[in-house]
Design a protein around this motif. Structure first.
Motif, short mmCIF file in Angstrom:
data_model
loop_
_atom_site.label_atom_id
_atom_site.label_comp_id
_atom_site.label_asym_id
_atom_site.label_seq_id
_atom_site.Cartn_x
_atom_site.Cartn_y
_atom_site.Cartn_z
N ARG A 179 0.83 -1.20 0.00
CA ARG A 179 0.00 0.00 0.00
C ARG A 179 0.87 1.26 0.00
N ASP A 180 1.92 1.28 0.81
CA ASP A 180 2.81 2.45 0.85
C ASP A 180 3.52 2.65 -0.48
N LEU A 181 3.98 1.57 -1.09
CA LEU A 181 4.68 1.70 -2.37
C LEU A 181 3.73 2.18 -3.46
N ALA A 182 2.48 1.76 -3.43
CA ALA A 182 1.51 2.23 -4.41
C ALA A 182 1.27 3.72 -4.25
N ALA A 183 1.22 4.19 -3.00
CA ALA A 183 1.05 5.63 -2.76
C ALA A 183 2.24 6.42 -3.25
N GLY A 187 3.55 1.42 -8.33
CA GLY A 187 2.70 0.40 -8.92
C GLY A 187 1.26 0.59 -8.47
N LYS A 188 0.43 -0.39 -8.82
CA LYS A 188 -0.99 -0.33 -8.48
C LYS A 188 -1.28 -1.34 -7.37
N PHE A 189 -1.95 -0.85 -6.33
CA PHE A 189 -2.25 -1.66 -5.15
C PHE A 189 -3.39 -2.63 -5.43
N ARG A 190 -3.17 -3.89 -5.06
CA ARG A 190 -4.22 -4.91 -5.17
C ARG A 190 -4.86 -5.12 -3.80
N ASP A 191 -6.15 -4.85 -3.70
CA ASP A 191 -6.82 -4.99 -2.42
C ASP A 191 -8.23 -5.52 -2.64
N PRO A 192 -8.37 -6.75 -3.15
CA PRO A 192 -9.71 -7.29 -3.39
C PRO A 192 -10.46 -7.50 -2.08
N ALA A 193 -11.76 -7.36 -2.16
CA ALA A 193 -12.59 -7.55 -0.97
C ALA A 193 -12.54 -9.02 -0.54
N ILE A 194 -12.59 -9.23 0.76
CA ILE A 194 -12.59 -10.58 1.31
C ILE A 194 -14.04 -11.01 1.52
N LYS A 195 -14.43 -12.05 0.82
CA LYS A 195 -15.81 -12.51 0.91
C LYS A 195 -15.99 -13.39 2.15
N PRO A 196 -17.05 -13.14 2.92
CA PRO A 196 -17.29 -13.99 4.11
C PRO A 196 -17.57 -15.43 3.71
N VAL A 197 -17.17 -16.34 4.58
CA VAL A 197 -17.46 -17.76 4.40
C VAL A 197 -18.71 -18.08 5.21
N LYS A 198 -19.72 -18.61 4.53
CA LYS A 198 -20.99 -18.90 5.20
C LYS A 198 -20.85 -20.12 6.09
N GLY A 199 -21.27 -19.93 7.34
CA GLY A 199 -21.21 -21.03 8.28
C GLY A 199 -22.30 -22.05 8.02
N GLU A 200 -21.96 -23.33 8.18
CA GLU A 200 -22.91 -24.41 7.91
C GLU A 200 -23.61 -24.92 9.17
N PHE A 201 -23.11 -24.53 10.35
CA PHE A 201 -23.73 -24.99 11.60
C PHE A 201 -23.25 -24.06 12.73
N PRO A 202 -23.97 -23.99 13.81
CA PRO A 202 -23.53 -23.16 14.94
C PRO A 202 -22.25 -23.72 15.56
N CYS A 203 -21.40 -22.82 16.01
CA CYS A 203 -20.15 -23.26 16.66
C CYS A 203 -20.49 -23.83 18.03
N PRO A 204 -20.10 -25.08 18.30
CA PRO A 204 -20.49 -25.72 19.56
C PRO A 204 -19.69 -25.22 20.77
N VAL A 205 -18.57 -24.53 20.55
CA VAL A 205 -17.72 -24.07 21.65
C VAL A 205 -18.21 -22.71 22.13
N LYS A 206 -18.45 -22.58 23.43
CA LYS A 206 -18.85 -21.31 24.01
C LYS A 206 -17.61 -20.50 24.37
N LEU A 207 -17.78 -19.16 24.34
CA LEU A 207 -16.65 -18.27 24.58
C LEU A 207 -17.02 -17.26 25.66
N THR A 208 -16.11 -17.05 26.61
CA THR A 208 -16.31 -16.07 27.68
C THR A 208 -15.06 -15.20 27.78
N VAL A 209 -15.26 -13.88 27.78
CA VAL A 209 -14.16 -12.92 27.99
C VAL A 209 -14.37 -12.25 29.33
N GLU A 210 -13.49 -12.53 30.31
CA GLU A 210 -13.68 -12.02 31.66
C GLU A 210 -13.25 -10.57 31.81
#
Length: 813
Positions: A179-183, A187-210
């Motif tokens: 990105r800095d070199l393109a500025a 050259g020309k900066f390549r920054d394609p959008a990242i497509k989300p990956v669709k989840g096929e099932f709920p994640c069975p692991v629970k998460l807690t942030v204390e």
């Protein structure tokens, strides 16, 4: 930070030469430390086939090989000592005239034990592509004989290494560098959008942030049914090109994301995780066997990721071995999180871990890339290992705070002195990811999430200027006003520099030693008066370190001499016995600011006298106490000490020989330094070979120079009249000092008497016990007329009377 040209081109369309890219990187603040182009360095090395390998007629461990270098050329004879040299082996050949980087030699035609050798068969270590030096390289049987090795091995990819400043976390990934070199129009900066990956099932692991302060954001996803194994060739080559070892596909993906997108991730083997995950503080005494094979004992200051069984990972630094992924992993948990930068740095220092993840997290990663990074890693896992992804679990803020700055366009001119048109400013900032709104004179500038270092107007000016080019900033003289310029250096800085130059001119070499020494040495060289030192004073306890880096570096040094003696002995042990070392630096007599003093110290050993270093056919003498005295006086003269007021009295501190040492002072209350031979007891304590001459002068104790009168005096006054010299010998008590006699004679007429020197001291036959004879030469320099005999005799009478009055001396008959 290392990356290759091909890796950079994944994110930047450019045809610019490698050298131009390197120059531009340095220009915009990403300093290139090295550019390693192995294709150029290894161009002479070719693939060759060993036709035969016969035993050398004159050496058991050597073989005479006939080598086919390809292209129909005649076989070449090579003498080789590798144990794996054999007929039919495909290896790498270096012809005469080529440079061997691993051995730092240029190869020539040689004769080895009577047999000519026209080249060399190389090991990987000799080509500096690995540390394997057990034998010559063994290439596959289908390797094309005669082809360049670098081209065949795919080493034609230059490797950049840049030195990043801590304020550029975005450039810890190749994506940010592109990105800095393109500025900068590279050259020309390549920054394609990242497509989300669709989840096929709920994640069975629970998460807690204390504690959200330790973990502002956390994202997690499970991928089931993966088939872990070796990563694809392109990924392995990416990692090996920058010195990383490929492990397996899942781990290689996390390393790739770390260097490609500055987004450290972690993967857990889901079947090894017991229950749910919790982000919390460690409990005092908990332990973790980490992926580096070491077991760490934790405390409540460490943030960890734990399951129902215990700690599984050091948050943001390193994972645990118990839940690590291996080739048997079938279900993987991918973690992408944000961590508190200060806590990461503190934990890393506390545990002594320097990991790629810590390097990035303690500088601050892009908060808005937490989720996209997880999506990109998931897609890579599915492409390389297959599997079915779950839905994401997200805790905390996944996007970070928005920042907008009011930016006056005039700031660029005011701070940098250059005129940058608004369209150019807009283009630069837009290419760097900033968003500008408005038409002026004050613009709204939105800061991209990955630029955590930009906080104000000056930071935006810096971004514009570094892309435009710092060389475009005009050289503008600093307006100093009407007043004269003040000195740049302080008086102590001037003294320090002059002292170093004076000692270097005396043939001494400068050394820099540790400011910490062992406690016995600190007690031995305690800077208290000798009477106190003899009373077994135990040093200054306040100068003992609470957390020394080594047992023999426990106290702040009260003198420079222990370090110099240890350095000298290290040279003596290696056969360099004639040496003269000096150091100018801090010594410590207490824990207050005024107790830190600047000292100039030096030692001489062997034949390193001030008259010349080393033995010589014309004759030389070993260094003695008078050499140390000359060194000390040279320092004092260079530092501006009042030389006419100096007094030299015998004796010194207990670490100097009592009969071969002296003290330099201006009266008994201002001791400037010591010189002489080190006491045998001090040499024994320091485990040093003697004799060893030393001096130490405290530059802080030199009185400040008096203000010079406004009326300039002539630099040199030459008299037109002949000087007169007269000798006087006095019988005095043995305790009388020669310097007292010289000062008494000088004080008779300081303007007329220009020099008094002692040229003889005698005790023995013809002199009473308890007495000694001291002879002085007095030079009188008349300035108005030639002196008559009567005037000379009158001055002589005054000299005899003054010496008799001050010292009790009697003119010797």
């Amino acid at each position: 930070m290392k990356f290759t040209l091909s890796w950079l081109k994944d994110h930047l369309d450019t045809d610019e030469p490698v050298e131009k890219l390197a120059d531009k990187l340095t220009t915009i603040g990403l300093e290139v430390e090295s550019l390693d182009d192995k294709a150029k360095a290894l161009a002479p090395f070719t693939i060759a086939r060993v036709i035969s390998a016969e035993k050398h007629p004159n050496a058991d461990k050597l073989r005479v090989c006939m080598v086919d270098t390809g292209h129909g050329a005649a076989p070449v004879q090579v003498v080789c000592g590798a144990p794996n040299a054999r007929g039919g082996l495909i290896s790498v050949f270096s012809p005469p005239g080529s440079y061997i980087p691993g051995k730092n030699i240029t190869l020539g035609v040689g004769t080895i034990r009577g047999v000519e050798s026209h080249g060399m068969l190389c090991s990987a270590a000799e080509l500096q592509i690995s540390e394997d030096h057990d034998g010559i390289m063994e290439l596959p049987a289908d390797a094309p004989v005669g082809k360049g090795y670098a081209e065949w091995a795919g080493l034609g990819d230059p490797v950049f290494e840049i030195n990043l400043t801590p304020n550029r976390p975005d450039c810890t990934g190749v994506h940010g560098i592109a990105r800095d070199l393109a500025a900068a129009d590279m050259g020309k900066f390549r920054d394609p959008a990242i497509k989300p990956v669709k989840g096929e099932f709920p994640c069975p692991v629970k998460l807690t942030v204390e504690d959200e302060k330790l973990c502002p954001g956390f994202a997690l996803r499970l991928v089931r049914g993966v088939k872990n194994g070796r990563s694809p060739q392109w990924l392995q080559q990416r990692l090996t090109s920058i010195g990383l070892r490929p492990i397996n596909a899942l781990v290689d993906i996390t390393n790739f994301m770390t260097y490609d997108r500055a987004r450290p991730l972690h993967v857990f083997d889901a079947k090894k995780v017991k229950g749910n995950l919790t982000v919390r503080r460690a409990r005092d005494g908990e332990t973790l066997l980490a992926l580096d094979g070491r077991t760490y004992t934790l405390d409540s200051g460490v943030c960890v990721i734990a399951d129902d069984h215990g700690v599984e990972s050091l948050a943001g630094i390193m994972g645990g071995e118990a839940s690590g992924c291996d080739e048997g992993t079938t279900d993987v948990l991918i973690e992408s999180a944000l961590w508190n930068e200060i806590n990461i740095a503190q934990t890393g220092r506390k545990l002594g871990i320097n990991s790629d993840a810590r390097y990035r997290f303690e500088r601050g990663v892009d908060p808005a890339f937490m989720l996209p990074g997880l999506e990109l890693a998931t897609r890579l896992v599915m492409e390389m290992c297959g599997g079915a992804p779950s839905e994401n679990i997200v805790a905390g803020n996944a996007f970070g705070d928005e920042r907008v700055i009011d930016f006056p366009l005039s700031e660029v001119k005011r701070l940098a002195g250059i005129d940058v048109p608004l369209p150019q400013m807009r283009r630069i900032l837009t290419h760097l990811g900033f968003i500008m709104a408005g038409s002026g004179p004050v613009m709204k500038v939105a800061i991209p999430s990955w630029r955590t270092d930009v906080h104000g107007k000056a930071d935006i000016v810096e971004e514009i200027v570094r892309i435009v080019g710092v060389d475009q900033v005009p050289m503008t003289p600093f307006d100093r006003g009407e007043e004269p310029r003040k000195p740049v250096l302080s008086p102590m800085q001037l003294r320090t520099r002059r002292a170093k130059r004076a000692l270097a001119a005396h043939g001494m070499l400068e050394a820099v030693t540790w400011s910490f020494i062992a406690r016995p040495y600190a007690e031995l060289f305690d800077r208290d008066p000798p009477v106190q030192a003899q009373a077994n004073r135990r040093g200054h306890p306040e100068l003992s370190l609470a957390n020394p880096i080594a047992a023999d570096m426990s106290d702040m040094r009260p003198s420079l001499l222990p370090g110099l003696v240890i350095a000298a002995q290290a040279n003596v042990d290696r056969g360099f016995s004639d040496l003269a070392l000096f150091e100018v630096g801090q010594v410590f007599t207490g824990d207050r600011p005024e107790d830190e003093l600047i000292a100039a110290s030096g030692i001489r050993h062997g034949f390193a006298s001030s008259k010349g270093i080393g033995r010589h056919w014309s004759g030389s003498a070993p260094a003695d106490a008078f050499d140390a005295k000359a060194d000390a006086l040279a320092v004092l003269a260079a530092a501006g000490a009042p030389m006419q007021a100096l007094q030299i009295v015998p004796g010194g501190p207990t670490w100097l020989h009592p009969g071969r040492s002296g003290t330099i002072q201006i009266g008994p209350q201002n001791i400037l330094g010591y010189f002489g031979e080190l006491h045998p007891r001090a040499l024994d304590a320091l485990r040093a070979d003697g004799p060893l001459m030393a001096f130490e002068v405290i530059l802080d104790r030199i009185p400040a120079a008096k203000q010079k009168p406004t009326r300039a005096k002539p630099v040199l006054e030459l008299s037109a009249f002949q000087p007169v010299s007269r000798d006087f010998a006095f019988i005095v008590d043995r305790a009388v000092k020669a310097g007292d006699i010289a000062r008494a004679a000088q004080g008779v007429d300081k303007k007329l008497i220009t020099e008094v020197t002692v040229f003889d001291v005698y005790e023995g036959k013809g002199i009473d016990d308890g007495k000694k004879s001291i002879a002085i030469a007095v030079i009188m320099q008349p300035r108005e007329k030639t002196m008559t005999d009567e005037e000379i005799d009158a001055v002589g009478v005054k000299i005899v009377a003054e010496v008799s009055k001050k010292t009790g001396g009697v003119l010797r008959g």
